[in-house]
Design a protein around this motif. Structure first.
Motif, PDB file in Angstrom:
ATOM      1  N   UNK A  81       0.803  -1.228   0.000  1.00 44.87           N
ATOM      2  CA  UNK A  81       0.000   0.000   0.000  1.00 44.87           C
ATOM      3  C   UNK A  81       0.832   1.273   0.000  1.00 44.87           C
ATOM      4  N   UNK A  94      -7.523   5.932  -7.873  1.00 41.75           N
ATOM      5  CA  UNK A  94      -7.213   5.856  -6.456  1.00 41.75           C
ATOM      6  C   UNK A  94      -6.786   4.424  -6.142  1.00 41.75           C
ATOM      7  N   UNK A  96      -4.779   2.766  -4.132  1.00 39.07           N
ATOM      8  CA  UNK A  96      -4.725   2.137  -2.804  1.00 39.07           C
ATOM      9  C   UNK A  96      -6.123   1.692  -2.378  1.00 39.07           C
ATOM     10  N   UNK A  97      -7.083   2.561  -2.599  1.00 38.21           N
ATOM     11  CA  UNK A  97      -8.438   2.186  -2.203  1.00 38.21           C
ATOM     12  C   UNK A  97      -8.979   1.082  -3.095  1.00 38.21           C
ATOM     13  N   UNK A 100      -7.545  -2.181  -1.748  1.00 35.43           N
ATOM     14  CA  UNK A 100      -8.256  -2.569  -0.515  1.00 35.43           C
ATOM     15  C   UNK A 100      -9.671  -3.045  -0.830  1.00 35.43           C
TER      16      UNK A 100
ATOM     17  N   UNK B 375     -10.024  -2.876   7.755  1.00 33.99           N
ATOM     18  CA  UNK B 375      -8.910  -3.305   6.910  1.00 33.99           C
ATOM     19  C   UNK B 375      -7.880  -4.204   7.578  1.00 33.99           C
ATOM     20  N   UNK B 378      -7.831  -7.946   6.617  1.00 34.23           N
ATOM     21  CA  UNK B 378      -7.670  -8.373   5.216  1.00 34.23           C
ATOM     22  C   UNK B 378      -6.397  -9.204   5.070  1.00 34.23           C
ATOM     23  N   UNK B 472       2.226   3.931   5.247  1.00 36.72           N
ATOM     24  CA  UNK B 472       0.994   3.891   4.448  1.00 36.72           C
ATOM     25  C   UNK B 472       0.049   2.775   4.905  1.00 36.72           C
ATOM     26  N   UNK B 473       0.615   1.643   5.314  1.00 41.17           N
ATOM     27  CA  UNK B 473      -0.223   0.554   5.816  1.00 41.17           C
ATOM     28  C   UNK B 473      -0.906   0.965   7.101  1.00 41.17           C
ATOM     29  N   UNK B 478      -3.991  -0.929   8.579  1.00 41.07           N
ATOM     30  CA  UNK B 478      -3.508  -2.313   8.537  1.00 41.07           C
ATOM     31  C   UNK B 478      -2.303  -2.461   9.458  1.00 41.07           C
ATOM     32  N   UNK B 596      -8.179   7.602   1.807  1.00 45.53           N
ATOM     33  CA  UNK B 596      -8.394   6.410   0.990  1.00 45.53           C
ATOM     34  C   UNK B 596      -9.351   6.691  -0.157  1.00 45.53           C
ATOM     35  N   UNK B 598     -10.647  10.073  -1.165  1.00 40.42           N
ATOM     36  CA  UNK B 598     -10.754  11.409  -1.764  1.00 40.42           C
ATOM     37  C   UNK B 598     -10.285  11.344  -3.221  1.00 40.42           C
TER      38      UNK B 598
END
Lengths: 109, 658
Positions: A81, A94, A96-97, A100, B375, B378, B472-473, B478, B596, B598
């Motif tokens: 990520x 987007x 990363x989203x 996920x 998250x 996951x 970032x995780x 996460x 996440x 926007x």
């Protein structure tokens, strides 16, 4: 082609009849950007995890469209990520989203 | 003439204050007593439940912290500064500060002074069984001042009580005014109050005018000072001798009761929860769950004041107001799962709402905890990291040079002196560029130039591309996956044998500093490292004729508190001009990895706002110290339409060594 139910390598046969449209729409509702990918592969080119492991967002999106979500999940497992892909994506996806959301939508809970 | 000691003796014999109502009770106290009892029970049960929900190790840490001298000092300082005097609001918005401290501090003083009066004149009434709960609040109703026996002490209290009542009333007047025109007090947007908020708000507004009414009616009997006696004369002038004060005391009691009964469901719960939250915060306990334990204290400590609305960079567009921290916390409080997730995912995690919050509510941490609920579970598979660390990374002597990568960045092979690897003659410096910096190699090139110019022997940890730092995780919630990445990186760094780790990416810097716990290794951002080089004279610099403006990256400024080192260095290199919003008020560039969901259009709006702030004083160059900001601003500058701007965007290291 006849499928004997066994083989040396997993079958790479694409069977579009198996495409789960509801699931795909569910994913697109959460992250509509999945529709605008043009499979350029920039994400894969810069991927941090891709240096050490087989991972590719481009391929994962293709796999989902080709009714092979398990393969897609397998590819995305290695993702860290880090977000480099979102910086290079020419479509402004987007990423990363999207990653996920793919894992979230297609994982068997 | 009576001798003085006779007077004193007479005074001692005749008390100054006489119990007008010997039972010390009247029916009008019932609404107030019900309200306050309900609120006290609610908060008592809430406190126990809250502390019970905190993990045991944290709870122990909390109790211990209450006895540590260092935290005791900090607790006292914060309780006085934040809860009573509201220093944080005063500093930013003086009018708002006056308004809030007038109501909160003024009311606090009224309650304290009321109790002192009772303790001095009718001490027996402080006993709970004799009406201690309501008697000090309605003190003036129950007593009769013995005429001719008022002492200086008594008059002094009369004056103080009237003074603070006037102080509170002035605050209420401002608060009412703020409902209609908040911008005058410095707030562009204010929160929309919920139903319980409205009930509590309107009763709070009514409490003090009613108190003045009630006390001025009784001022004939129980005395008063400039305010109450003055108003009392006015009533006599209007109504003659017919004064009906019982209805006023009833109304006053009902308003108080209503306020306290509505308090647990309204934003006014922050008055009491803030105390607990400050103690928990200073004990250093982090929320593990977005709703339970510490998080609950934060949620109820939020005063819903709406200062975060103006702070949030997303709110350049009015449609994004609903994603602000104040509403996030409101929905958390209501357990509105669907809305919470949407709001939690939208945030850029720039931490500005946290930095500017008068109560210090760490909403971004709660958002992270909320993201984790979705998250964290996951699946992930980082088994490749084991081999990655040993082959691709400089683990001691077995490191392989990649001439290709070196050529790509324009770095000669001399950039990494072989001696530095074998013999540690000078403190060994390890440079970790991070994922994002690899996408903007001009930063790497400039950092190399700087290091060469200063003669720093350094090892480039991820020359051939390392693994992610884990931040970032963590931002995506996460936490478990991040721990794996962190462990792998930590191993690589510890094996390298360095004693200073230099980072050019603030995102990496924050996580290395806070989560890695690298014993014996100094973790510094390159702005700090380069500033030290300049101060120690190892890096010669020349001041040029250039107007620079510095952008504080979120993770570096608010995230790690590095504000002064980059500015100190830039002051040596040119004229540093101010941005309209800087330091902890700096606006996120819009490129943050925190959000996440926007989308790019909303992000570019934020970039524009941030750019506007930076261009306030016509700089020639925007300097930033983050690869993400660098990329975002470089694009934003070229995309600004309809305006003739001639400004270049450079990285900090580029300005130091062009």
């Amino acid at each position: 082609m006849v499928d004997f139910g066994f083989g040396l390598v997993p079958s790479s046969r694409i069977n579009l009849d198996l495409f789960d449209k509801d699931k795909y729409e569910e994913l697109a509702a959460v992250e509509p950007d999945v529709r605008i990918c043009m499979a350029c592969g920039s994400c894969t080119a810069v991927c941090t995890a891709g240096k050490f492991s087989t991972t590719s967002l481009r391929e994962a999106i293709e796999d989902i469209k080709n009714a092979q979500p398990t393969k897609a999940l397998e590819l995305l497992k290695a993702c860290q990520l880090c977000g480099k892909c979102s910086m290079v994506c020419p479509r402004g996806i987007n990423t990363r989203h999207l990653i996920l959301s793919i894992i979230n939508t297609y994982s068997i809970k | 003439m009576t001798p003085l000691f006779h007077l004193l003796a007479a005074q001692a014999a005749d008390p100054e204050v006489i119990d007008r109502i010997p039972s010390g009770y009247s029916h009008f106290v019932i609404p107030f007593t019900i309200g306050i009892t309900f609120m006290l029970c609610w908060i008592g049960v809430g406190c126990i439940r809250l502390l019970y929900a905190i993990p045991q190790a944290d709870r122990l840490k909390f109790w211990k912290s209450l006895f540590l001298p260092k935290t005791i000092v900090k607790n006292l300082k914060d309780l006085f500064g934040d809860c009573l005097l509201h220093v944080k609001i005063w500093q930013r918005k003086p009018l708002l500060g006056y308004m809030h401290s007038a109501i909160a501090f003024g009311w606090f003083m009224l309650i304290v002074l009321g109790h002192i009066e009772v303790a001095l004149f009718v001490p027996a009434r402080l006993n709970v069984t004799r009406g201690g709960l309501f008697y000090p609040i309605f003190y003036r109703y129950f007593v009769w001042m013995n005429p001719g026996h008022t002492t200086l002490r008594g008059s002094f209290f009369f004056f103080l009580m009237d003074f603070f009542l006037l102080y509170v009333l002035s605050g209420i007047a401002l608060a009412v005014f703020k409902r209609f025109r908040s911008i005058v007090l410095g707030m562009r947007h204010t929160t929309k109050p919920s139903f319980a908020d409205r009930v509590a708000l309107y009763s709070l507004w009514m409490i003090f005018p009613l108190r003045l009414l009630a006390e001025s009616f009784t001022a004939d009997l129980s005395g008063g000072s400039f305010l109450t006696v003055g108003v009392n004369h006015f009533w006599h002038f209007l109504f003659g001798d017919k004064l009906w004060f019982t209805p006023c005391w009833w109304a006053y009691s009902i308003c108080l009761g209503l306020f306290f009964a509505a308090m647990p469901f309204s934003r006014y719960m922050h008055i009491l929860t803030e105390v607990l939250w400050i103690l928990l915060r200073n004990a250093g306990i982090q929320p593990h769950h977005p709703r339970k334990g510490v998080a609950e204290a934060e949620i109820y400590a939020c005063s819903s004041c709406g200062l975060c609305l103006d702070a949030c960079p997303m709110n350049v567009q009015k449609k994004n107001l609903k994603y602000s921290s104040v509403y996030f916390i409101r929905f958390l409080r209501r357990h509105n799962e669907k809305k919470i997730n949407a709001i939690a995912d939208k945030c850029l995690m720039c931490d500005k709402c946290h930095a500017l919050c008068p109560v210090g509510v760490d909403a971004p941490a709660l958002r992270r905890a909320q993201r984790a609920t979705v998250n964290n579970a996951l699946p992930y598979d980082y088994s490749y990291l084991a081999s990655a660390v040993s082959s691709g990374q400089p683990s001691g002597h077995g490191r392989v040079h990649s001439r290709f990568a070196a050529a790509e960045y324009g770095l000669g092979p001399a950039a990494v002196p072989e001696t530095a690897l074998t013999e540690s003659k000078s403190p060994r410096v390890l440079y970790f560029a991070g994922c994002m910096t690899h996408l903007t190699p001009r930063i790497i090139k400039s950092v190399d130039k700087v290091f060469k110019a200063a003669g720093v022997d350094y090892v480039f940890a991820d020359r051939e591309g390392g693994i992610c730092c884990g931040r970032p995780l963590m931002l995506a919630g996460r936490t478990e996956a991040a721990a794996v990445v962190i462990e792998a990186n930590k191993k690589m760094i510890e094996e390298s044998g360095c004693d200073t780790l230099v980072l050019s990416c603030p995102i990496c810097f924050k996580v290395f500093k806070e989560e890695y716990h690298l014993a014996g290794i100094k973790v510094v951002h390159y702005t700090q490292f380069i500033n030290d080089l300049i101060i120690s004279g190892r890096l010669p610099v020349q001041k040029k004729e250039q107007k620079l403006v510095y952008h504080d990256p979120c993770e570096l400024g608010r995230g790690c508190g590095v504000y002064f080192e980059p500015r100190a260095a830039l002051n040596q290199l040119g004229t540093l001009v101010k941005a309209s919003k800087e330091y902890d008020e700096s606006i996120c560039c819009g490129g943050s990895l925190g959000s996440l969901t926007l989308d790019s259009r909303d992000r570019s709006k934020i970039s524009e706002a941030s750019l506007d702030s930076l261009l306030a004083n016509d700089p020639e160059t925007i300097v930033t110290a983050c690869p993400l900001c660098l990329k975002t601003f470089s694009e934003a500058v070229s995309n600004v339409r309809g305006r003739d701007i001639n400004v270049s965007v450079k990285d900090f290291a580029e300005v130091v060594c062009p």
